[in-house]
Design a protein around this motif. Structure first.
Motif, PDB file in Angstrom:
ATOM      1  N   ARG A  80       0.816  -1.294  -0.029  1.00  0.00           N
ATOM      2  CA  ARG A  80      -0.127  -0.013  -0.068  1.00  0.00           C
ATOM      3  C   ARG A  80       0.866   1.216  -0.017  1.00  0.00           C
ATOM      4  O   ARG A  80       0.628   2.198  -0.657  1.00  0.00           O
ATOM      5  CB  ARG A  80      -0.983  -0.082   1.279  1.00  0.00           C
ATOM      6  N   ARG A  81       1.833   1.303   0.727  1.00  0.00           N
ATOM      7  CA  ARG A  81       2.805   2.446   0.737  1.00  0.00           C
ATOM      8  C   ARG A  81       3.527   2.791  -0.352  1.00  0.00           C
ATOM      9  O   ARG A  81       3.618   3.797  -0.826  1.00  0.00           O
ATOM     10  CB  ARG A  81       3.733   2.190   2.193  1.00  0.00           C
ATOM     11  N   LEU A  82       3.787   1.739  -1.331  1.00  0.00           N
ATOM     12  CA  LEU A  82       4.716   1.626  -2.345  1.00  0.00           C
ATOM     13  C   LEU A  82       3.432   1.889  -3.604  1.00  0.00           C
ATOM     14  O   LEU A  82       3.810   2.043  -4.857  1.00  0.00           O
ATOM     15  CB  LEU A  82       4.963   0.158  -2.607  1.00  0.00           C
ATOM     16  N   GLY A  83       2.241   1.964  -3.296  1.00  0.00           N
ATOM     17  CA  GLY A  83       1.156   2.604  -4.235  1.00  0.00           C
ATOM     18  C   GLY A  83       0.522   1.435  -4.866  1.00  0.00           C
ATOM     19  O   GLY A  83      -0.255   1.563  -5.889  1.00  0.00           O
ATOM     20  N   TYR A  84       0.463   0.271  -4.455  1.00  0.00           N
ATOM     21  CA  TYR A  84      -0.235  -0.848  -5.029  1.00  0.00           C
ATOM     22  C   TYR A  84      -1.653  -1.225  -4.210  1.00  0.00           C
ATOM     23  O   TYR A  84      -1.754  -0.625  -3.102  1.00  0.00           O
ATOM     24  CB  TYR A  84       0.332  -2.213  -5.018  1.00  0.00           C
TER      25      TYR A  84
END
Length: 126
Positions: free
Chosen positions: A30-34
């Motif tokens: 989530r933090r990486l944008g997924y």
């Protein structure tokens, strides 16, 4: 096939029976944008793969209802362009070779690091 959702996030399925691993990996992704989705059994993962499209899957080797290896042909048959990252505490040459031979794109040993996850995703352009 582009599987990004309305927010533009690529979708990743995590199939691992360890709740802590799912929480850790989901948070990192989530933090990486997924946009991660978790399944804890092969059968649960199979259902996710038949009802949704994913850009990548993190697949544990040892699951309560079988080996992750057993799911590789189904994943390839259902979603040919999906990237498969095998994850396992059993991080030997035999496991790595079998994973690659049976269709996995990448192998990460447990315990994994943020960097090893980022490297896997970057190397496969997910």
């Amino acid at each position: 096939m582009n599987t990004t959702n309305s927010t533009g996030a690529k979708r990743i399925l995590i199939i691992d029976d360890e709740t802590d691993i799912c929480l850790l990996l989901s948070g990192l992704l989530r933090r990486l944008g997924y946009q991660p989705t978790c399944a804890h059994f092969i059968e649960e993962g199979r259902k996710c793969l038949t009802t949704q499209q994913f850009d990548a899957v993190f697949l544990d080797l040892n699951l309560p209802d079988g080996l992750g290896f057993d799911l590789l042909p189904m994943i390839r048959g259902a979603q040919a362009n999906i990237k498969i990252i095998m994850i396992s505490a059993f991080d030997g040459q035999a496991e790595r070779k079998r994973a690659t031979d049976q269709g996995a794109d990448y192998f990460i040993g447990k315990p994994f690091t943020r960097r090893s996850v980022e490297t896997a995703l970057e190397s496969m352009q997910v």
